[in-house]
Design an enzyme around this catalytic site. Structure first.
Site, short mmCIF file in Angstrom:
data_model
loop_
_atom_site.label_atom_id
_atom_site.label_comp_id
_atom_site.label_asym_id
_atom_site.label_seq_id
_atom_site.Cartn_x
_atom_site.Cartn_y
_atom_site.Cartn_z
N ILE A 92 0.85 -1.19 0.00
CA ILE A 92 0.00 0.00 0.00
C ILE A 92 0.89 1.24 0.00
O ILE A 92 1.82 1.35 0.81
CB ILE A 92 -0.92 -0.03 1.23
N ASN A 107 -4.08 1.61 -11.05
CA ASN A 107 -3.85 0.29 -10.44
C ASN A 107 -4.74 -0.73 -11.15
O ASN A 107 -5.85 -0.41 -11.57
CB ASN A 107 -4.21 0.32 -8.95
N HIS A 109 -6.61 -4.39 -10.41
CA HIS A 109 -7.01 -5.22 -9.27
C HIS A 109 -7.80 -6.42 -9.78
O HIS A 109 -8.68 -6.27 -10.64
CB HIS A 109 -7.87 -4.39 -8.31
N GLY A 143 -6.83 5.66 -0.31
CA GLY A 143 -7.48 4.47 0.25
C GLY A 143 -6.94 3.20 -0.40
O GLY A 143 -6.12 3.25 -1.31
C1 GAR Z 1 -2.55 -9.27 -11.01
O1 GAR Z 1 -3.66 -10.14 -11.12
C2 GAR Z 1 -2.94 -8.03 -10.24
O2 GAR Z 1 -4.26 -7.61 -10.43
C3 GAR Z 1 -2.74 -8.49 -8.83
O3 GAR Z 1 -1.56 -9.24 -8.86
C4 GAR Z 1 -1.45 -9.87 -10.14
C5 GAR Z 1 -0.07 -9.59 -10.68
O4 GAR Z 1 0.22 -10.39 -11.77
N1 GAR Z 1 -2.66 -7.37 -7.95
C6 GAR Z 1 -3.16 -7.35 -6.72
O5 GAR Z 1 -3.71 -8.30 -6.20
C7 GAR Z 1 -3.00 -6.03 -6.00
N2 GAR Z 1 -3.66 -6.06 -4.73
P1 GAR Z 1 1.53 -10.12 -12.67
O6 GAR Z 1 2.72 -9.98 -11.73
O7 GAR Z 1 1.65 -11.33 -13.52
O8 GAR Z 1 1.29 -8.87 -13.48
#
Ligand code: GAR
Length: 201
Positions: A92, A107, A109, A143
């Site tokens: 965060i 971002n 998510h 947030g």
């Molecule tokens: C993705 O699915 C992203 O949305 C998530 O991590 C993964 C990263 O994949 N992010 C979160 O959960 C943030 N809270 P990557 O390293 O293969 O791009």
């Protein structure tokens, strides 16, 4: 083209999708730097293979969280970004960071916000038993996953899904959504009306 700095903690498949897109004529955005909080993040290797400078800002090297946030912001600022994209960045970012780049931070998510914010969006959706989940690209405020939504895509949950299989299906949709949204925001800009993000001047 808009200068994009990507922050990533993990394998970097979303980063890879942006790196694949940024040579396309007319895409309007170019990844000029990658910053990671993890020295062993796969995203760092992807960046180096693509010839994009990559730096590590490890919390272990800072006395406290505000100092790490400032250090991360300094590392990003070196690249003079027009946009900052969090692509699998698992920490965060506090006001010391967000205040420097808002409203130019995006971002991605792995859930349909405002459902299932936080670090376990896929696991939490599965545990809740929803039949449809997905991914969200949004502007970052101070947030946790609360900023104005730019784009979403729905993904079905199958009866035999586990967290890994569901996350893989989400990530296919997510990569396409992130690339499309970064390109649109880079080319057209974005403004916020109330809670709504509107792409375009
Ligand atoms: C993705 O699915 C992203 O949305 C998530 O991590 C993964 C990263 O994949 N992010 C979160 O959960 C943030 N809270 P990557 O390293 O293969 O791009």
């Amino acid at each position: 083209a808009a200068r994009v700095v990507v922050l990533a903690s993990g394998g970097g498949s979303n980063l890879a999708a942006l790196l694949a897109a940024h040579d396309e004529p007319g895409f309007g955005a170019r990844v000029v730097g990658v910053v990671s909080d993890r020295p062993r993040a796969g995203a760092l290797d992807l960046a180096r293979d693509a010839g994009v400078p990559a730096v590590v800002v490890d919390p272990a090297d800072f006395p406290d969280r505000p100092a790490w946030n400032r250090g991360t912001a300094d590392a990003v600022a070196v690249f003079r970004p027009d946009l900052v994209v969090l692509a699998g960045f698992m920490r965060i970012l506090a006001p010391e960071f967000v205040g420097r780049f808002e409203p130019r931070i995006l971002n991605t998510h792995p859930a349909l916000l405002p459902s299932f914010p936080g670090a376990h969006g896929v696991r939490d959706a599965l545990a809740h038993g929803v039949k449809v989940t997905g991914c969200t690209v949004h502007l970052v405020d101070t947030g946790v996953d609360t900023g104005p939504i730019l784009a979403q895509a729905a993904v079905p949950v199958l009866d035999d899904d586990d967290e890994a299989s569901l996350h893989e299906r989400i990530k296919v949709a997510e990569r396409a959504l992130l690339v499309e949204t970064v390109g649109r925001v880079a080319r057209e800009g974005v403004h916020v009306v109330g809670r709504r993000a509107v792409v375009g001047a």
